[in-house]
Design a protein around this motif. Structure first.
Motif, PDB file in Angstrom:
ATOM      1  N   TYR A 172       0.807  -1.212   0.000  1.00 48.53           N
ATOM      2  CA  TYR A 172       0.000   0.000   0.000  1.00 48.53           C
ATOM      3  C   TYR A 172       0.843   1.266   0.000  1.00 48.53           C
ATOM      4  N   VAL A 173       2.002   1.232   0.619  1.00 45.21           N
ATOM      5  CA  VAL A 173       2.864   2.410   0.633  1.00 45.21           C
ATOM      6  C   VAL A 173       3.334   2.745  -0.783  1.00 45.21           C
ATOM      7  N   GLN A 174       3.738   1.724  -1.542  1.00 52.47           N
ATOM      8  CA  GLN A 174       4.164   1.953  -2.920  1.00 52.47           C
ATOM      9  C   GLN A 174       2.984   2.372  -3.798  1.00 52.47           C
ATOM     10  N   ALA A 175       1.799   1.832  -3.522  1.00 52.50           N
ATOM     11  CA  ALA A 175       0.609   2.251  -4.263  1.00 52.50           C
ATOM     12  C   ALA A 175       0.348   3.733  -4.024  1.00 52.50           C
ATOM     13  N   LYS A 176       0.446   4.149  -2.772  1.00 58.73           N
ATOM     14  CA  LYS A 176       0.254   5.564  -2.416  1.00 58.73           C
ATOM     15  C   LYS A 176       1.252   6.447  -3.159  1.00 58.73           C
ATOM     16  N   GLU A 177       2.504   6.043  -3.168  1.00 59.85           N
ATOM     17  CA  GLU A 177       3.537   6.837  -3.838  1.00 59.85           C
ATOM     18  C   GLU A 177       3.247   6.972  -5.332  1.00 59.85           C
ATOM     19  N   ALA A 178       2.837   5.875  -5.956  1.00 53.90           N
ATOM     20  CA  ALA A 178       2.551   5.911  -7.390  1.00 53.90           C
ATOM     21  C   ALA A 178       1.361   6.806  -7.696  1.00 53.90           C
ATOM     22  N   TRP A 179       0.320   6.720  -6.891  1.00 55.69           N
ATOM     23  CA  TRP A 179      -0.879   7.530  -7.148  1.00 55.69           C
ATOM     24  C   TRP A 179      -0.645   8.993  -6.824  1.00 55.69           C
ATOM     25  N   GLU A 180       0.180   9.283  -5.811  1.00 59.41           N
ATOM     26  CA  GLU A 180       0.511  10.680  -5.538  1.00 59.41           C
ATOM     27  C   GLU A 180       1.241  11.298  -6.724  1.00 59.41           C
ATOM     28  N   LYS A 181       2.171  10.574  -7.313  1.00 58.08           N
ATOM     29  CA  LYS A 181       2.889  11.078  -8.477  1.00 58.08           C
ATOM     30  C   LYS A 181       1.942  11.221  -9.667  1.00 58.08           C
ATOM     31  N   THR A 182       0.968  10.316  -9.764  1.00 58.30           N
ATOM     32  CA  THR A 182      -0.013  10.411 -10.847  1.00 58.30           C
ATOM     33  C   THR A 182      -0.800  11.707 -10.755  1.00 58.30           C
ATOM     34  N   THR A 183      -1.228  12.080  -9.548  1.00 56.41           N
ATOM     35  CA  THR A 183      -2.034  13.295  -9.393  1.00 56.41           C
ATOM     36  C   THR A 183      -1.232  14.552  -9.686  1.00 56.41           C
TER      37      THR A 183
END
Length: 320
Positions: free
Chosen positions: A118-129
């Motif tokens: 979940y931490v890596q998912a969060k990082e990827a989605w933050e960069k997406t936004t």
């Protein structure tokens, strides 16, 4: 991610820029081929994803493994076949070739989520936004991670506050874009927008702010009145403030939309129990509910907890 999100690049970019290099043209031609394959075969067919894997591998072989879109669609095919860690590796390889591809970033987040990182998912989605502020799915998925308390929080911020902050940022990004383009914000409404309002409502509810919670869930229902989960959420909020009649009406509406909705059934049982207690006990009695028996001798049901956050959230794992 749905097909429309993937299509956001290929044909539109070609229409805007007729001076693309041959390499860029070939990359877009491959993406059109991949999208056509998915559309023709149906997104639920296992044969489609096997075929997509073959097409993506062919593209990578033809380009000496230098095609970001090849890795994107290889990752999609692997993900849809349940190979989530392999999908993560494919998306990461694509990002090494093109760090500015928001589709790859978003998809990496989805694959990491499914792999429970979940931490890596969060990082990827933050960069997406940051790269694509209008990606509502990235915003709503980030909100879900915080609402479900799956990732570390900023110092001094609760998971409910984080959820509200993210949902508000999503709405503002859409509104600002709409103003710049001279279009109505409604054109950006989709399932992710509805989810943001639902999660926002739940977070307000958990902070003890029922009026604010109702404001947000009503927005979700105004957009999509046929979603039973939001009617359940509205019913739960109303029960919490003692408005049992209106709560029952909302829960019954949810059951009309989905006769097998377990959350609605449970909440109606809770209302029945409350009504029974109101009729049985004097106002000056303070019963210990979990130790009591009903007048007929039957044990009263325990007040279980069910996860409304999970009820109102659509799957974040839907690439297509």
């Amino acid at each position: 991610m749905r097909r429309a999100q993937f299509e956001g690049g290929a044909k539109k970019r070609r229409d805007r820029d007729p001076n693309l290099s041959q390499k860029e043209q070939d990359e877009l031609d491959f993406e059109d081929k991949a999208l056509d394959l998915i559309q023709a075969g149906g997104a639920t067919s296992s044969e489609v994803w096997e075929a997509l894997e073959n097409v993506a591998n062919e593209r990578l072989n033809a380009t000496g493994s230098s095609s970001p879109k090849g890795y994107l669609y290889l990752g999609v095919a692997l993900y849809k076949q349940g190979a989530h860690n392999d999908a993560v590796a494919s998306f990461e390889r694509g990002i090494e070739l093109d760090e500015e591809d928001a589709q790859l970033r978003y998809s990496l987040g989805v694959a990491n989520f499914k792999a429970r990182d979940y931490v890596q998912a969060k990082e990827a989605w933050e960069k997406t936004t940051v790269m694509d502020p209008l990606n509502r799915f990235a915003w709503s998925n980030l909100a879900f991670l915080h609402c479900a308390n799956l990732v570390p929080l900023k110092p001094g911020e609760t998971n409910w506050q984080a959820t509200i902050r993210i949902c508000n940022n999503s709405v503002q990004a859409i509104e600002e874009h709409s103003k710049r383009q001279g279009i109505g914000a409604s054109c950006r409404i989709d399932a992710a927008t509805i989810t943001c309002h639902s999660l926002w409502s739940y977070a307000e509810f958990k902070q003890g702010l029922p009026a604010s919670a109702i404001k947000q869930v009503k927005k979700a229902i105004d957009i999509c009145p046929d979603d039973p989960a939001n009617w359940v959420l509205w019913g739960v909020i109303l029960r919490s403030v003692g408005n049992y009649k209106s709560s029952r009406a909302k829960l019954e509406r949810a059951l009309c939309l989905d006769p097998e909705n377990a959350a609605a059934k449970f909440e109606l049982e809770v209302l029945d129990l409350i009504t029974q207690m109101d009729e049985t006990f004097e106002l000056d009695q303070v019963p210990e509910i979990l130790k009591m028996r009903s007048p007929g001798g039957r044990d009263l049901p325990r007040f279980k907890r069910h996860n409304i956050c999970g009820v109102v959230k659509e799957s974040v794992c839907n690439i297509f």
